[in-house]
Design a protein around this motif. Structure first.
Motif, PDB file in Angstrom:
ATOM      1  N   ARG A 118      35.627  43.582  41.751  1.00  0.00           N
ATOM      2  CA  ARG A 118      34.268  43.556  41.193  1.00  0.00           C
ATOM      3  C   ARG A 118      34.274  43.142  39.724  1.00  0.00           C
ATOM      4  NH1 ARG A 118      30.595  45.943  44.300  1.00  0.00           N
ATOM      5  NH2 ARG A 118      29.282  46.718  42.592  1.00  0.00           N
ATOM      6  N   ASN A 119      35.469  42.977  39.155  1.00  0.00           N
ATOM      7  CA  ASN A 119      35.579  42.615  37.740  1.00  0.00           C
ATOM      8  C   ASN A 119      36.538  41.463  37.458  1.00  0.00           C
ATOM      9  OD1 ASN A 119      34.024  44.805  36.002  1.00  0.00           O
ATOM     10  ND2 ASN A 119      34.955  45.865  37.747  1.00  0.00           N
ATOM     11  N   GLY A 120      37.601  41.332  38.250  1.00  0.00           N
ATOM     12  CA  GLY A 120      38.579  40.288  37.981  1.00  0.00           C
ATOM     13  C   GLY A 120      39.526  40.676  36.858  1.00  0.00           C
ATOM     14  N   PHE A 121      40.618  39.925  36.722  1.00  0.00           N
ATOM     15  CA  PHE A 121      41.634  40.241  35.721  1.00  0.00           C
ATOM     16  C   PHE A 121      41.142  40.007  34.297  1.00  0.00           C
ATOM     17  CE2 PHE A 121      44.509  39.494  39.361  1.00  0.00           C
ATOM     18  CZ  PHE A 121      45.276  40.640  39.285  1.00  0.00           C
ATOM     19  N   THR A 122      40.418  38.911  34.081  1.00  0.00           N
ATOM     20  CA  THR A 122      40.002  38.573  32.721  1.00  0.00           C
ATOM     21  C   THR A 122      39.120  39.667  32.131  1.00  0.00           C
ATOM     22  OG1 THR A 122      40.175  36.203  33.181  1.00  0.00           O
ATOM     23  CG2 THR A 122      38.795  36.851  31.319  1.00  0.00           C
ATOM     24  N   GLU A 123      38.146  40.120  32.897  1.00  0.00           N
ATOM     25  CA  GLU A 123      37.249  41.157  32.407  1.00  0.00           C
ATOM     26  C   GLU A 123      37.933  42.520  32.394  1.00  0.00           C
ATOM     27  OE1 GLU A 123      32.990  41.131  31.212  1.00  0.00           O
ATOM     28  OE2 GLU A 123      34.830  39.969  31.030  1.00  0.00           O
ATOM     29  N   ALA A 124      38.762  42.801  33.392  1.00  0.00           N
ATOM     30  CA  ALA A 124      39.442  44.094  33.454  1.00  0.00           C
ATOM     31  C   ALA A 124      40.415  44.280  32.293  1.00  0.00           C
ATOM     32  CB  ALA A 124      40.176  44.248  34.786  1.00  0.00           C
ATOM     33  N   SER A 125      40.954  43.188  31.774  1.00  0.00           N
ATOM     34  CA  SER A 125      41.839  43.294  30.614  1.00  0.00           C
ATOM     35  C   SER A 125      41.068  43.780  29.395  1.00  0.00           C
ATOM     36  CB  SER A 125      42.488  41.942  30.313  1.00  0.00           C
ATOM     37  OG  SER A 125      43.342  41.563  31.371  1.00  0.00           O
TER      38      SER A 125
END
Length: 372
Positions: free
Chosen positions: A274-281
């Protein structure tokens, strides 16, 4: 290297039953480049809606389908491509399902990036603090205390030292709520017990339940309130005798921002699908800044399990991993590799990209829709 093709595939189990479990279907995103590499991702959202957002044709500069934005782009430029998608979907995006569609694409782009550089994603994210996690078996409540007791006992016998029970039928009455938690504790013995209420109470009722459940030594109380009641979460967190966890409903930094600003939670549960790696970072850094603790949310397929492991391994303060144990084919058969805890411990993948391989026979047998 350029993106040549973006395909959505919707997979569905033979029978989808009326329960709160997103491992019954999935939307896969497959991104292929002119070099022959393919990256895979998925979204935890309505599969048909995600597919429509990706497949949609150009309308105008702030209402554009995601495929139109990405064909011909360099897949390694993940941050720029996230911002491009965000900018050109402002009329129908920003915090909801469009972010989940972007998350699936972002997950596939990071899988591609790892395969291109021949490195696991956790290394590309900056390096891992953890090579394995204590996993909690994540499962739904039984219909009553006795059935919940039996479920808890089953997963303790299967080697887990922590179990989380969630959603229906909690919230129907105080008597049943306490019966469910008492049954879970009886079945688990001294194991770590986590309770997911499933957004069923107002803040004062949730505080009453938190006090009642504390007698059963629960590790956290998850999603007692509706997600929009951020002030209620902040009020509850400051008064609760047990830690308060939430976040699985949120999509992107703007969705999480008011939680951070009000320091509304003890545990932030971030879903990579629901967020992806880029945003989760980015979210990982914000959680650390306010002195809270991160955890993954994951109730879908091995794709998101693998993604969650790569991300959580880069979180210094990570302490436990959500491991869905629903008996669903999609959870267990979508990849050739088994991505599940053994004796209550789950390993972080170390192969390039996500480190998993699709079972193409399973995909072919369960596909119900595909991009043209």
């Amino acid at each position: 290297m350029k993106i040549e093709q973006i395909t959505c595939q919707i997979l569905r189990s033979g029978s989808v039953t009326n329960k709160t479990a997103s491992c019954q279907d999935s939307v896969l995103v497959r991104i292929k480049t002119d070099t022959g590499l393919e990256g895979i991702g998925e979204a935890d959202s309505s599969p048909e809606v995600v597919k429509a957002i990706i497949d949609a044709p150009y309308s105008h500069n702030v209402a554009c389908g995601l495929r139109e934005l990405l064909i011909g782009e360099n897949p390694l430029e993940t941050e720029r491509l996230w911002q491009k998608m965000y900018r050109h979907t402002m009329y129908f995006g920003r915090t909801g399902v469009t972010i989940t569609a972007m998350a699936a694409i972002d997950m596939a782009l990071w899988d591609l990036k790892g395969k291109h550089f021949k490195e696991p994603i956790h290394r590309l994210l900056g390096g891992q603090y953890h090579t394995e996690f204590q996993a909690y078996a994540s499962i739904l409540f039984g219909k009553d205390g006795q059935e919940t007791c039996d479920i808890g006992q089953r997963w303790i016998e299967n080697g887990y030292t922590a179990v989380k029970f969630g959603w229906e039928p909690m919230g129907q009455s105080e008597q049943l709520d306490i019966e469910l938690v008492a049954g879970a504790r009886e079945g688990m013995g001294d194991g770590i017990l986590l309770i997911d209420a499933g957004c069923v109470w107002d803040a004062r009722t949730a505080l009453q339940r938190a006090h009642a459940f504390s007698d059963y030594n629960i590790g956290w109380l998850e999603e007692p309130l509706f997600p929009h009641d951020i002030a209620g979460y902040a009020w509850l967190k400051d008064r609760s005798p047990v830690p308060i966890a939430a976040g699985e409903e949120e999509c992107g930094r703007e969705s999480f921002r008011p939680y951070f600003e009000q320091r509304a939670l003890d545990v932030y549960q971030i879903d990579l699908a629901r967020n992806g790696f880029t945003e989760a970072s980015y979210l990982k850094q914000r959680v650390a800044e306010i002195g809270a603790r991160p955890c993954n949310h994951c109730y879908t397929s091995p794709i998101t399990v693998a993604a969650s492991l790569h991300w959580l391994a880069t979180c210094k303060d990570a302490f436990i991993f959500e491991d869905c144990v629903e008996d669903e084919p999609l959870r267990h058969e979508l990849t050739l590799e088994k991505v599940q805890a053994e004796n209550g411990v789950i390993q972080v993948p170390n192969r390039p990209g996500l480190g998993i391989t699709l079972n193409e026979d399973f995909v072919a047998a369960h596909i119900v829709a595909e991009s043209n």
